[in-house]
Write a protein that holds these residues in place. Structure first.
Motif, PDB file in Angstrom:
ATOM      1  N   ALA A  36       0.830  -1.210   0.000  1.00 27.40           N
ATOM      2  CA  ALA A  36       0.000   0.000   0.000  1.00 27.40           C
ATOM      3  C   ALA A  36       0.859   1.253   0.000  1.00 27.40           C
ATOM      4  CB  ALA A  36      -0.925  -0.005   1.215  1.00 27.40           C
ATOM      5  N   PHE A  42      -0.497   4.949  -1.162  1.00 29.50           N
ATOM      6  CA  PHE A  42      -1.683   5.055  -0.322  1.00 29.50           C
ATOM      7  C   PHE A  42      -1.302   5.467   1.091  1.00 29.50           C
ATOM      8  CE2 PHE A  42      -3.196   2.354  -3.745  1.00 29.50           C
ATOM      9  CZ  PHE A  42      -4.464   2.877  -3.984  1.00 29.50           C
ATOM     10  N   VAL A  99      -7.537   2.748   3.063  1.00 29.07           N
ATOM     11  CA  VAL A  99      -7.757   3.358   1.751  1.00 29.07           C
ATOM     12  C   VAL A  99      -7.352   2.385   0.651  1.00 29.07           C
ATOM     13  CG1 VAL A  99      -7.119   5.252   0.225  1.00 29.07           C
ATOM     14  CG2 VAL A  99      -7.461   5.686   2.656  1.00 29.07           C
ATOM     15  N   PHE A 100      -6.228   1.681   0.855  1.00 27.95           N
ATOM     16  CA  PHE A 100      -5.767   0.699  -0.127  1.00 27.95           C
ATOM     17  C   PHE A 100      -6.773  -0.442  -0.267  1.00 27.95           C
ATOM     18  CE2 PHE A 100      -3.210  -3.287  -0.782  1.00 27.95           C
ATOM     19  CZ  PHE A 100      -3.051  -3.130  -2.151  1.00 27.95           C
TER      20      PHE A 100
END
Length: 341
Positions: free
Chosen positions: A307, A312, A317-318
């Motif tokens: 990530a 990220f 979020v990833f």
């Protein structure tokens, strides 16, 4: 990241290959082939799931050897192991590429019951077509794709370079993953045509080549990777953007910077990408997706490390982005049975 990153393939290509294999092998055999290729079986039916080129090539090889059928159940008759070797051997003393590919079609017509291949030169183009012998012919969709890739791959190997295609036509309906064809067939593609065919410039027919039996074995050993995946996609603006982004994922990866690097205006870049059926954000997302999938499958890097490397700010979020790209979580690619290759 300054090394090439292959595009990944949608699971529908795997499903197409296995659909034919199911005609000549058991479900247990299929499980063995899939596991040996490093593909997690729980992803086979997952919407949006992807596989790497390495996984697909390994699956192809596993199925071809395991079924003793070099077309993997795609046609009504098995094509026994070793057929491709003898086919290519029969082409080596042809006086030109055109004559070699004519032999290619005649050879296959001795083997196939339900379909026939045809070679002709028409309107400045070489046309190699695959047509049903009668209304009962029912080759799998991937069988059509496979035969066109095999014809193009063998012709390109004989010529010593990938031959640019003018067009590719398929007799089946346009599939939902049609946009993926740019990585396999570097040419305009049409569907629902009277027959399946590919076309390239007739000037190639007069090409004289020198290929020896000593060169044949290395070619067959790397098959099908050599002829399945095109190298001519570099001509696509989308691929040029992808290459730019490879070195800029964590730096300035704005569309303006990409346009500057490609010596284009932002408006022109946007238009060119639209003509290729994509956009800057779609190219960027596809690259991140492919890097993530390949690192999850082929390395033991932690999800946090992957990530971070993709820019990220957090795992959450990833995870959200990855699920949007593939329909699955990153962890699904790390379950037992999908260990790093």
């Amino acid at each position: 990241m300054d090394h090439p990153v292959d595009n990944t393939l949608p699971m529908t290509f795997v499903q197409g290959l296995l659909q034919g294999a199911l005609n000549i092998s058991s479900a247990a055999d299929i499980q063995t082939f899939v596991s040996a290729a490093g593909i997690a079986t729980h992803l086979l039916e997952a919407p949006g799931a992807r596989v790497t080129y390495d996984q697909f090539v390994r699956l192809y090889q596993q199925v071809a050897l395991g079924t003793d059928d070099e077309v993997m159940g795609q046609f009504s008759r098995r094509i026994r192991s070793g057929t491709l070797k003898y086919l290519c051997s029969s082409l080596l003393d042809a006086s030109s590429l055109g004559k070699a590919m004519y032999r290619f079609t005649r050879f296959w017509n001795l083997l196939l019951d339900d379909y026939q291949l045809d070679y002709r030169e028409k309107s400045g183009q070489v046309v190699i077509s695959l047509e049903a012998r009668d209304s009962t012919a029912n080759a799998q969709r991937w069988g059509h794709e496979l035969m066109m890739k095999l014809a193009h791959g063998v012709a390109s190997w004989l010529a010593g370079q990938e031959i640019p295609l003018h067009s590719v036509m398929f007799s089946f309906a346009k599939p939902v993953y049609a946009a993926e064809y740019m990585h396999i067939f570097p040419a305009p593609i049409s569907f629902d045509q009277p027959c399946t065919a590919l076309c390239f410039g007739v000037e190639w027919a007069d090409t004289q080549f020198r290929r020896s039996k000593a060169e044949l074995l290395p070619f067959l050993q790397v098959a099908p990777r050599y002829w399945l995946f095109t190298t001519l996609k570099e001509r696509l603006v989308a691929q040029q953007v992808r290459q730019y982004l490879l070195t800029n994922l964590k730096r300035d990866d704005s569309i303006q910077s990409a346009a500057n690097a490609l010596l284009l205006s932002t408006r022109t870049l946007t238009r060119r990408l639209k003509e290729e059926g994509t956009s800057y954000q779609m190219v960027k997302d596809a690259l991140r997706r492919d890097i993530a999938v390949q690192q999850l499958i082929h390395t033991d890097l932690s999800i946090s490390h992957i990530a971070l490397g993709l820019g990220f700010d957090s795992n959450a979020v990833f995870h959200r982005a990855f699920r949007g790209w593939t329909g699955s979580t990153p962890g699904a690619y790390r379950r037992p049975g999908n260990a790093p290759i």
